[in-house]
Design an enzyme around this catalytic site. Structure first.
Site: not given
Ligand code: GLY
Length: 399
Positions: A120, A178
């Site tokens: 992330d 994501d």
């Molecule tokens: N990246 C985690 C979400 O979208 O909840």
């Protein structure tokens, strides 16, 4: 006689063209006014929020049980959105109190540049230091971003052709859709450092994701599990969606945004085509509500009474406005209009918080994860970030 008829037709045509232009202009004017009014409210909300967020943490959401603000430590994936939103709001308002808070909060998240335990880093560092560098050009942010890109690159596995998303869960090598959002940090790093390895990783990850995350209808799985010895797909699952084969709404929005961004960054037409297919899947979905703010999953049980996810709407709106710029004619107009209508819905009382309420977050009614019964029908820091980004994009690009 023929000449007279032709002249008459030309007169009628020019009249209808003038009417279309007048309608477009008044829509643009009306929406620009709404964007300004909403951004003014956002500035006031965040200036209040600043006063009650402890120095050691960052705003995340609201606790449904008691209405209090839920905060996060710097190593949580959402840490960069609060500083990022402050930078955007400073850019809009030129209000130095927002800038001071943005500097302070960006510095707070800086230490995560060395975090090699998560994918992330794009969300965390590019939204905070990335905006800081774009706006201030202070070279210290460049160094933070390059270090972050190096940390993120350590998670790339060439056999799989992807960056590993999580170090937890039942998978040997999980990749979630994501993860497309973290690639902008890498394409940026190559542009700035001239080291091609970052860009190569980003493209390889994006290509592998087209191949393995997408179904024939251009909906996306949430989690793909890979075998690190062979690079083969061994699992197709969900974590936050309704079920393994469903279309989790925020995941579809991450993909749309991710491929639109990858086309901007690389000019590779395959990414543009992918983004258009995803946009068409979303916009043509029979269960897309009339106000264009999706249910939390396009296959959620209980539709039309299922919860909406304003964050998926905000991410998709920002992406569609950008995608409209890379397409032409009716296709471009369709994406623009959809993004514009999504923004109009989000800026309406159905989703926009009243001043002083909602723990000073801007948007209500997002969903973090229904399967985990976590963050259901609440404000989310990233819904605010992409909403503000989309409003600024609208103002900049309105045509
Ligand atoms: N990246 C985690 C979400 O979208 O909840």
């Amino acid at each position: 006689m023929k000449k007279l008829q032709l002249l008459f037709c030309a007169f009628l045509l020019s009249g209808s063209i003038t009417t279309v232009y007048a309608q477009q202009n008044s829509r643009k004017q009306q929406m620009t006014e709404l964007a300004n009014k909403t951004l003014d409210l956002a500035v006031r909300q965040y200036k209040q929020m600043m006063q009650h967020v402890p120095d050691s943490v960052l705003p995340r959401t609201t606790n449904n049980a008691d209405g209090s603000m839920v905060t996060a430590k710097t190593n949580w994936w959402t840490a960069g959105f609060y500083p990022g939103t402050l930078w955007y709001l400073f850019e809009y308002s030129k209000d130095n109190t927002l800038k001071e808070e943005a500097i302070k909060r960006t510095a707070q998240v800086e230490k995560e540049k060395n975090n090699k335990g998560t994918h992330d880093l794009g969300f965390m560092l590019y939204c905070s230091s990335g905006n800081a560098y774009r706006i201030t050009k202070d070279p210290k942010y460049k160094e933070i971003l390059l270090t972050s890109a190096r940390s993120l690159s350590t998670r790339f596995n060439p056999t799989v052709g992807c960056i590993k998303s999580w170090d937890h869960g039942k998978w040997q090598f999980p990749v979630i859709i994501d993860n497309m959002m973290n690639l902008e940090l890498l394409t940026w790093a190559t542009r700035v450092s001239k080291d091609p390895s970052f860009d190569r990783i980003a493209r390889t990850h994006a290509n592998t994701t087209i191949k393995n995350h997408y179904r024939p209808d251009y909906s996306s799985y949430h989690v793909i599990g890979y075998d690190t010895t062979t690079g083969a797909v061994v699992a197709r699952n969900t974590a936050q969606g309704a079920n393994d084969t469903s279309a989790w709404s925020r995941g579809q929005a991450w993909g749309l945004y991710g491929y639109t961004m990858m086309f901007r960054e690389t000019k590779d037409k395959a990414y543009l085509e992918q983004a258009k297919h995803i946009a068409d899947y979303i916009l043509g979905h029979p269960r897309m509500p009339e106000d264009l703010i999706p249910y939390w999953d396009y296959d959620a049980p209980g539709i039309p009474n299922a919860k909406r996810d304003a964050s998926a709407g905000a991410v998709a709106a920002s992406a569609l406005l950008e995608l409209s710029r890379y397409t032409k004619g009716d296709v471009s107009a369709r994406y623009w209009k959809a993004g514009e209508n999504m923004l109009e819905s989000l800026a309406s009382p159905a989703y926009l918080a009243k001043e002083g309420e909602n723990n000073n977050f801007i948007l209500m009614h997002s969903v973090g994860s229904i399967p985990h019964n976590s963050e259901v029908d609440v404000p989310l820091t990233y819904a605010d970030y992409y909403f503000v980004e989309a409003l600024l994009r609208y103002k900049q690009w309105a045509k």
